[in-house]
Design a protein around this motif. Structure first.
Motif, PDB file in Angstrom:
ATOM      1  N   THR A   1       3.972   3.965  -1.549  1.00 58.67           N
ATOM      2  CA  THR A   1       4.413   4.546  -2.814  1.00 58.67           C
ATOM      3  C   THR A   1       5.762   3.971  -3.223  1.00 58.67           C
TER       4      THR A   1
ATOM      5  N   MET B   1      -1.347  15.330   3.410  1.00 59.27           N
ATOM      6  CA  MET B   1      -0.552  14.459   2.540  1.00 59.27           C
ATOM      7  C   MET B   1       0.910  14.593   2.941  1.00 59.27           C
TER       8      MET B   1
ATOM      9  N   GLU C   1       3.041  10.836  -1.110  1.00 65.04           N
ATOM     10  CA  GLU C   1       2.406   9.540  -0.920  1.00 65.04           C
ATOM     11  C   GLU C   1       0.919   9.732  -0.660  1.00 65.04           C
ATOM     12  N   LYS C   2       0.138   8.760  -1.074  1.00 67.99           N
ATOM     13  CA  LYS C   2      -1.316   8.844  -0.972  1.00 67.99           C
ATOM     14  C   LYS C   2      -1.746   9.039   0.476  1.00 67.99           C
TER      15      LYS C   2
ATOM     16  N   GLU D   1      -5.360  14.087  -4.993  1.00 70.79           N
ATOM     17  CA  GLU D   1      -5.143  12.668  -5.266  1.00 70.79           C
ATOM     18  C   GLU D   1      -4.096  12.460  -6.341  1.00 70.79           C
ATOM     19  N   GLU D   2      -4.057  13.364  -7.314  1.00 68.86           N
ATOM     20  CA  GLU D   2      -3.130  13.216  -8.435  1.00 68.86           C
ATOM     21  C   GLU D   2      -1.669  13.471  -8.035  1.00 68.86           C
ATOM     22  N   TYR D   3      -1.444  13.992  -6.830  1.00 67.92           N
ATOM     23  CA  TYR D   3      -0.067  14.200  -6.371  1.00 67.92           C
ATOM     24  C   TYR D   3       0.592  12.903  -5.917  1.00 67.92           C
ATOM     25  N   ASP D   4      -0.215  11.855  -5.657  1.00 71.36           N
ATOM     26  CA  ASP D   4       0.346  10.587  -5.197  1.00 71.36           C
ATOM     27  C   ASP D   4       1.363  10.050  -6.199  1.00 71.36           C
ATOM     28  N   ASN D   5       2.563   9.673  -5.678  1.00 70.85           N
ATOM     29  CA  ASN D   5       3.646   9.117  -6.491  1.00 70.85           C
ATOM     30  C   ASN D   5       4.175  10.107  -7.522  1.00 70.85           C
TER      31      ASN D   5
ATOM     32  N   ASN E   1       0.816  -1.216   0.000  1.00 70.02           N
ATOM     33  CA  ASN E   1       0.000   0.000   0.000  1.00 70.02           C
ATOM     34  C   ASN E   1       0.851   1.268   0.000  1.00 70.02           C
TER      35      ASN E   1
ATOM     36  N   ARG F   1      -8.636  10.472   2.387  1.00 67.62           N
ATOM     37  CA  ARG F   1      -9.386  11.654   1.974  1.00 67.62           C
ATOM     38  C   ARG F   1      -9.616  12.592   3.164  1.00 67.62           C
TER      39      ARG F   1
END
Length: 444
Positions: free
Chosen positions: A151, A398, A390-391, A417-421, A149, A394
């Protein structure tokens, strides 16, 4: 031949204790089961299969393992329960007697977990225990490159240890040092790229010992991985000071993707205690390595493992350790109270430290660690940095890390959300509310 149909639609729950290597292995086991049609049980959902990957580095770890097994059995009363890892290797009979456990796999056998699980799942009528009796007989290597789970990916490059430090049971739990080929590890890194991975942490038991199986070297591995296009960051999880060569430090300082981040076990800053531990270096060598790292990578984050209260650590020896660490330009101390382990040579050392003294010594070193980490972070307030985010759940803040492993926090209102990884340039602001990270002033 494994009949995958017996697993179709089944649900599995996983629990891992201990080191990053264990988490990497569990993640790989989960991926293998998913390929057989097994789903991961949601929180609160009863599973058909439970896998517990255990640790045995201390007596506290053993206790936590037993608690975890009992808890998983209660939560999943009809599940097929598999226990593996170091505690399963060292105490297989004790584990097999825990009510609800169906399969106990030692260090050799976990490489073939799916086969053993398949056999046991079909013939579920008694507890099966598989454990290699002697360290020299543990020879299998279970490959692992997975993120679970997280990144970051964790690439297992080595297993086992030949050092036999007097306080440690790891060689008995994981066997002698062994490794796969560089070519196979490069292929796993390339697969991580295809899956979208950007950062890989190299894990193992004594990774600087890499190459005994294949005639290669850890430096050879580092150079080969640095050439894998698509991986932007590598981190080396833990490296013994006597195996941290000057050539490796120089290469990492100039490399494309190896980060200015080291984790180096010291264990004691007293030469007297280091000798009692049968460590392979003295404090001068350790100090020289820290000075070299800082001379070529001034921004490097350096984490240090320290054990307090081991047998033979007199008050004077502890003061030597404290004073030594106080003078070193390191960033964070990972402090572990010594725990008696059955069968270890340390039990022959006559001087025993009380639990109260262990707690007091631990607190002093943890306070010193907080001071050093705070000072290190403070140097970078107001500077620009690249962060791999990293995710986050909600509505929650972050988090991510800079190249030199500073933890960075992005407020819930700014988190996306789009910032994850994603690697994102930011301006670092002051500390967050609990002093565990630097806030983001603005995204660049």
């Amino acid at each position: 031949m494994i009949d995958s149909s017996i697993f179709q639609g089944k649900k599995a729950a996983y629990f891992t204790l201990g080191c990053k290597l264990n988490f990497s292995e569990t993640s790989t086991f989960a991926k293998m089961l998913q390929e057989m049609g097994v789903l991961t049980a949601a929180k609160g959902e009863e599973a058909d299969i439970c896998l517990i990957n255990t640790c045995s580095v201390t007596e506290v770890a053993d206790h936590k393992c037993r608690q975890a097994i009992h808890r998983m059995v209660r939560q999943h009363p009809h599940a097929f329960v598999v226990v593996t890892g170091c505690y399963a290797q060292l105490k297989p009979e004790a584990v097999s007697k825990i009510e609800g456990v169906d399969l106990v796999l030692g260090a050799n056998e976990k490489a073939h977990l799916i086969q053993f699980l398949s056999d046991g799942f079909v013939n579920r009528n008694r507890v099966s225990t598989y454990k290699t009796e002697k360290t020299k007989d543990i020879k299998t290597f279970a490959p692992s490159c997975s993120r679970g789970n997280r990144t970051r990916y964790f690439l297992k490059v080595q297993d086992g240890c030949d050092y036999f430090c007097t306080y440690c049971t790891i060689p008995y739990a994981r066997g002698f040092s062994r490794n796969p080929t560089i070519a196979s590890l490069v292929r796993q890194a390339e697969e991580a790229v295809r899956e979208g991975g950007k950062e890989i942490v190299l894990t193992g038991v004594n990774i600087g010992d890499f190459g005994k199986t294949t005639g290669e070297t850890f430096l050879d591995l580092v150079k080969a991985l640095d050439d894998v296009e698509g991986i932007a960051r590598y981190r080396i999880s833990s490296l013994e000071p006597d195996l941290l060569t000057d050539e490796l430090i120089d290469f990492c300082a100039k490399s494309r993707a190896f980060m200015p981040h080291y984790h180096i076990p010291l264990q004691s800053g007293s030469d007297t205690v280091l000798k009692l531990m049968h460590r392979h270096y003295d404090r001068q060598l350790f100090a020289d390595k820290i000075h070299l790292i800082k001379s070529v990578m001034p921004d490097a984050f350096i984490g240090v493992d320290v054990m307090v209260g081991c047998r033979g650590e007199t008050p004077d020896c502890f003061e030597e350790t404290y004073d030594f660490l106080n003078t070193l330009d390191v960033t964070q101390l990972h402090v572990f109270p010594y725990s008696e382990r059955p069968g270890t040579a340390a039990l022959k050392i006559p001087y025993v430290v009380s639990d109260a003294d262990k707690r007091e010594r631990s607190k002093r070193l943890l306070d010193l660690s907080d001071e050093k980490t705070h000072a290190f972070y403070q140097r970078y307030i107001g500077q620009d940095a690249e962060v791999l985010f990293e995710k986050a759940p909600r509505g929650k803040a972050m988090h991510g890390f800079t190249k030199n492993y500073i933890r960075v926090e992005l407020s819930p209102s700014e988190a996306r959300e789009e910032y994850d990884n994603q690697l994102i340039q930011v301006r670092l602001a002051d500390f967050n509310h609990d002093q565990t990270a630097l806030r983001v002033e603005n995204l660049k």
